[in-house]
Motif scaffolding. Structure first.
Motif, PDB file in Angstrom:
ATOM      1  N   ARG A  32       0.833  -1.072   0.116  1.00 27.77           N
ATOM      2  CA  ARG A  32      -0.085   0.110   0.048  1.00 27.77           C
ATOM      3  C   ARG A  32       0.670   1.249  -0.153  1.00 27.77           C
ATOM      4  O   ARG A  32       1.661   1.352   0.731  1.00 27.77           O
ATOM      5  CB  ARG A  32      -0.910   0.139   1.101  1.00 27.77           C
ATOM      6  N   ALA A  78       0.095   5.525  -0.110  1.00 29.58           N
ATOM      7  CA  ALA A  78      -1.143   6.453  -0.064  1.00 29.58           C
ATOM      8  C   ALA A  78      -0.501   7.938   0.327  1.00 29.58           C
ATOM      9  O   ALA A  78       0.330   7.964   1.270  1.00 29.58           O
ATOM     10  CB  ALA A  78      -1.988   6.110   0.808  1.00 29.58           C
ATOM     11  N   ARG A 123      -5.654  13.343  -3.456  1.00 31.26           N
ATOM     12  CA  ARG A 123      -5.336  12.444  -2.774  1.00 31.26           C
ATOM     13  C   ARG A 123      -5.154  10.948  -3.638  1.00 31.26           C
ATOM     14  O   ARG A 123      -5.977  10.563  -4.657  1.00 31.26           O
ATOM     15  CB  ARG A 123      -6.377  11.886  -1.657  1.00 31.26           C
ATOM     16  N   GLU A 155      -4.112   6.801  -3.546  1.00 33.82           N
ATOM     17  CA  GLU A 155      -4.021   5.745  -2.857  1.00 33.82           C
ATOM     18  C   GLU A 155      -4.149   4.353  -3.904  1.00 33.82           C
ATOM     19  O   GLU A 155      -5.044   4.369  -4.475  1.00 33.82           O
ATOM     20  CB  GLU A 155      -5.304   5.413  -1.829  1.00 33.82           C
TER      21      GLU A 155
END
Length: 367
Positions: free
Chosen positions: A333, A335, A344, A346
């Motif tokens: 992950r 982000a 944003r 992600e």
């Protein structure tokens, strides 16, 4: 075809030089590839003395007196050799004092190709890519003067990415406007993953994005989460220590003196206990070099497949019979806020096939 006198002279000089070299002392590791198949699967050779400064091919020929030149060349070209943990298929690579040459009985995985790179996000300022295991993020400083041919033998992620992104941008209207003679695209690294670690990475494509991303990483404003498989059964916890380049045994590690180290914090959550192993999630609060690998090792739970940080600070680590082909660490992950637009971003990346198979195998064995 008859060889020229000049060619024969060069060959005689090479043979004469080899004959003047003293072979390693009897205590040095020497073996045949067939013998390795019956042992651990690999042997390490530590480069020292008169071997330093020589090319990889001649050195292996000296260390493997029972093998022919053609066999030694095939071992190198067919990916049986690593230098300091990195695959080497260049028999002309010069070795330095202290280098460790690892000779594997079975070939290592081939380096990923450019057409295998998966780009998850791209604009004129940043690119997010899925890094495969087996490729270094950036080229080491000692390798920056290599010729184009040697670079192609051992590509790095940033170099491959520059070519792939460059082609994509040139295919767009904005890219065509630059003209065919536009300077090569520069891909700017703002963080790194180890060669054997897979996962998501972000690179800057502009100076402003590089500056802002560097500040964001320094301020811990980038979320990074990893999946890992470790030896033994570990519980959820937070590990905090101060890391130094040399903990006293030549390896990076923790110090008891905060004034001498840099603070490192790793948060650990358990996903699944797999018998004598554990699948965990790690969240970085800081991003020091080899932080996760060091923290897990010093806690007595090194990564499956770990070849460097496999000893805890005190006591012995659980044995590794997992069969992991590399250290089992995957950055799944990433982000963050876009450094220029504030949008944003992600992204998550599934487990690569080798780690998925490892977890499935350990899960089945635990039943």
């Amino acid at each position: 075809m008859r060889r020229s006198p000049r060619s024969n002279g060069r060959k005689r000089r090479r043979r004469a030089r080899s004959s003047r070299l003293r072979l390693p002392p009897p205590s040095a590791p020497r073996c045949s590839v067939d013998m390795m198949r019956c042992m651990t699967g690999f042997r390490n050779f530590h480069i020292e003395g008169e071997l330093a400064g020589l090319a990889l091919g001649p050195v292996l020929r000296l260390l493997l007196p029972g093998e022919s030149w053609s066999k030694v060349h095939r071992l190198i070209e067919n990916r049986h050799v690593e230098i300091n943990g990195n695959l080497c298929v260049d028999r002309g690579r010069r070795l330095n004092e202290g280098d460790v040459v690892k000779l594997w009985a079975e070939p290592r995985n081939a380096p990923p190709r450019e057409d295998q790179l998966r780009i998850r996000y791209l604009d004129r300022d940043v690119v997010i890519v899925e890094k495969p295991a087996g490729v270094t993020s950036t080229r080491h400083s000692e390798e920056r003067d290599w010729s184009a041919r040697r670079r192609q033998l051992q590509p790095t992620l940033d170099e491959m990415l520059a070519r792939v992104v460059g082609r994509r941008l040139r295919a767009t209207s904005a890219g065509k406007a630059r003209g065919r003679r536009a300077p090569p695209l520069r891909v700017r690294a703002v963080h790194r993953l180890d060669r054997e670690t897979s996962g998501l990475m972000i690179f800057a494509l502009s100076a402003e994005a590089e500056h802002r991303l560097t500040a964001m990483f320094r301020a811990h404003r980038v979320e990074r989460r990893y999946w890992a498989v470790v030896r033994g059964v570990i519980g959820p916890q937070t590990i905090e220590s101060y890391l130094v380049r040399d903990r006293g045994d030549g390896r990076r590690g923790s110090t008891d003196d905060p004034s001498k180290g840099r603070k490192a914090v790793t948060h650990i959550a358990v996903r699944e206990v797999l018998g004598d192993y554990t699948w965990i999630e790690c969240r970085l609060e800081t991003g020091r070099t080899h932080q996760i690998r060091i923290h897990l090792s010093e806690a007595g739970h090194p990564l499956c497949g770990e070849k460097v940080y496999y000893r805890p600070r005190f006591g012995a680590a659980p044995p590794d019979q997992s069969g992991a082909v590399r250290h089992a660490l995957h950055a799944f992950r990433l982000a963050l806020d876009h450094p220029i637009t504030g949008e944003r971003l992600e992204f998550e990346m599934p487990l690569p096939d080798d780690m998925r198979r490892l977890i499935d195998r350990l899960r089945a064995a635990a039943r």
